[in-house]
Motif scaffolding. Structure first.
Motif, PDB file in Angstrom:
ATOM      1  N   LEU A  92      -4.282  -2.721 -48.130  1.00  0.00           N
ATOM      2  CA  LEU A  92      -4.151  -1.270 -48.214  1.00  0.00           C
ATOM      3  C   LEU A  92      -5.034  -0.673 -49.310  1.00  0.00           C
ATOM      4  N   ASP A  93      -5.182  -1.381 -50.418  1.00  0.00           N
ATOM      5  CA  ASP A  93      -6.025  -0.875 -51.498  1.00  0.00           C
ATOM      6  C   ASP A  93      -7.485  -0.757 -51.041  1.00  0.00           C
ATOM      7  N   LYS A  94      -7.955  -1.732 -50.284  1.00  0.00           N
ATOM      8  CA  LYS A  94      -9.335  -1.683 -49.779  1.00  0.00           C
ATOM      9  C   LYS A  94      -9.497  -0.597 -48.721  1.00  0.00           C
ATOM     10  N   LEU A  95      -8.486  -0.428 -47.891  1.00  0.00           N
ATOM     11  CA  LEU A  95      -8.510   0.634 -46.890  1.00  0.00           C
ATOM     12  C   LEU A  95      -8.611   2.003 -47.557  1.00  0.00           C
ATOM     13  N   HIS A  96      -7.828   2.214 -48.600  1.00  0.00           N
ATOM     14  CA  HIS A  96      -7.866   3.486 -49.323  1.00  0.00           C
ATOM     15  C   HIS A  96      -9.207   3.681 -50.041  1.00  0.00           C
ATOM     16  N   ALA A  97      -9.743   2.620 -50.617  1.00  0.00           N
ATOM     17  CA  ALA A  97     -11.047   2.716 -51.289  1.00  0.00           C
ATOM     18  C   ALA A  97     -12.138   3.093 -50.293  1.00  0.00           C
ATOM     19  N   LEU A  98     -12.125   2.494 -49.103  1.00  0.00           N
ATOM     20  CA  LEU A  98     -13.102   2.852 -48.074  1.00  0.00           C
ATOM     21  C   LEU A  98     -12.928   4.296 -47.624  1.00  0.00           C
ATOM     22  N   ALA A  99     -11.686   4.723 -47.450  1.00  0.00           N
ATOM     23  CA  ALA A  99     -11.430   6.100 -47.034  1.00  0.00           C
ATOM     24  C   ALA A  99     -11.959   7.084 -48.069  1.00  0.00           C
ATOM     25  N   LEU A 100     -11.728   6.819 -49.343  1.00  0.00           N
ATOM     26  CA  LEU A 100     -12.226   7.716 -50.395  1.00  0.00           C
ATOM     27  C   LEU A 100     -13.751   7.743 -50.435  1.00  0.00           C
ATOM     28  N   ALA A 101     -14.375   6.583 -50.274  1.00  0.00           N
ATOM     29  CA  ALA A 101     -15.841   6.522 -50.266  1.00  0.00           C
ATOM     30  C   ALA A 101     -16.402   7.294 -49.081  1.00  0.00           C
ATOM     31  N   LEU A 102     -15.756   7.193 -47.927  1.00  0.00           N
ATOM     32  CA  LEU A 102     -16.213   7.929 -46.748  1.00  0.00           C
ATOM     33  C   LEU A 102     -16.003   9.429 -46.906  1.00  0.00           C
ATOM     34  N   LEU A 103     -14.928   9.825 -47.532  1.00  0.00           N
ATOM     35  CA  LEU A 103     -14.719  11.258 -47.793  1.00  0.00           C
ATOM     36  C   LEU A 103     -15.790  11.795 -48.729  1.00  0.00           C
ATOM     37  N   ASP A 104     -16.202  10.972 -49.678  1.00  0.00           N
ATOM     38  CA  ASP A 104     -17.207  11.386 -50.648  1.00  0.00           C
ATOM     39  C   ASP A 104     -18.606  11.415 -50.047  1.00  0.00           C
ATOM     40  N   ARG A 105     -18.932  10.432 -49.207  1.00  0.00           N
ATOM     41  CA  ARG A 105     -20.313  10.264 -48.740  1.00  0.00           C
ATOM     42  C   ARG A 105     -20.508  10.506 -47.251  1.00  0.00           C
ATOM     43  N   GLU A 106     -19.477  10.457 -46.468  1.00  0.00           N
ATOM     44  CA  GLU A 106     -19.504  10.600 -45.015  1.00  0.00           C
ATOM     45  C   GLU A 106     -20.064   9.381 -44.289  1.00  0.00           C
ATOM     46  N   LEU A 107     -21.068   8.731 -44.840  1.00  0.00           N
ATOM     47  CA  LEU A 107     -21.657   7.532 -44.238  1.00  0.00           C
ATOM     48  C   LEU A 107     -21.785   6.446 -45.296  1.00  0.00           C
ATOM     49  N   LEU A 108     -21.540   5.210 -44.882  1.00  0.00           N
ATOM     50  CA  LEU A 108     -21.731   4.065 -45.769  1.00  0.00           C
ATOM     51  C   LEU A 108     -22.562   3.033 -45.015  1.00  0.00           C
ATOM     52  N   ASP A 109     -23.533   2.438 -45.704  1.00  0.00           N
ATOM     53  CA  ASP A 109     -24.263   1.345 -45.076  1.00  0.00           C
ATOM     54  C   ASP A 109     -23.547   0.027 -45.392  1.00  0.00           C
ATOM     55  N   ARG A 110     -24.072  -1.050 -44.863  1.00  0.00           N
ATOM     56  CA  ARG A 110     -23.432  -2.358 -45.025  1.00  0.00           C
ATOM     57  C   ARG A 110     -23.285  -2.737 -46.504  1.00  0.00           C
TER      58      ARG A 110
END
Length: 84
Positions: free
Chosen positions: A16-34
């Motif tokens: 869950l911690d990693k899921l939340h970290a990814l969600a926050l990063a996506l909210l901040d950047r909209e796109l993430l590369d590998r």
């Protein structure tokens, strides 16, 4: 089918911690590369977001306000008359 659902819920809850970290990063950047996804999952900070080309172009033409109209003298208005 219930077994697969239960397994998915268990995996999500365990990470869950990693899921939340990814969600926050996506909210901040909209796109993430590998590379960025890997960094987020490893708990590493992401590099600063570089300015977008459109923002740089608008800033250099309008003197800093990306919302300002273009200074292009050949720009046409909605009626098609240059500079009007």
């Amino acid at each position: 089918m219930n077994d697969a659902y239960d397994r998915a819920v268990t995996i999500l809850n365990e990470h869950l911690d990693k899921l939340h970290a990814l969600a926050l990063a996506l909210l901040d950047r909209e796109l993430l590369d590998r590379k960025e996804i890997g960094a987020v999952l490893d708990g590493e900070p992401l590099d600063p977001i570089p300015p977008r080309r459109a923002d740089r172009d608008a800033t250099s033409v309008s003197g800093g306000d990306p919302r300002a109209p273009s200074a292009d003298p050949g720009r046409t208005c909605s009626r098609g008359r240059p500079g009007a």
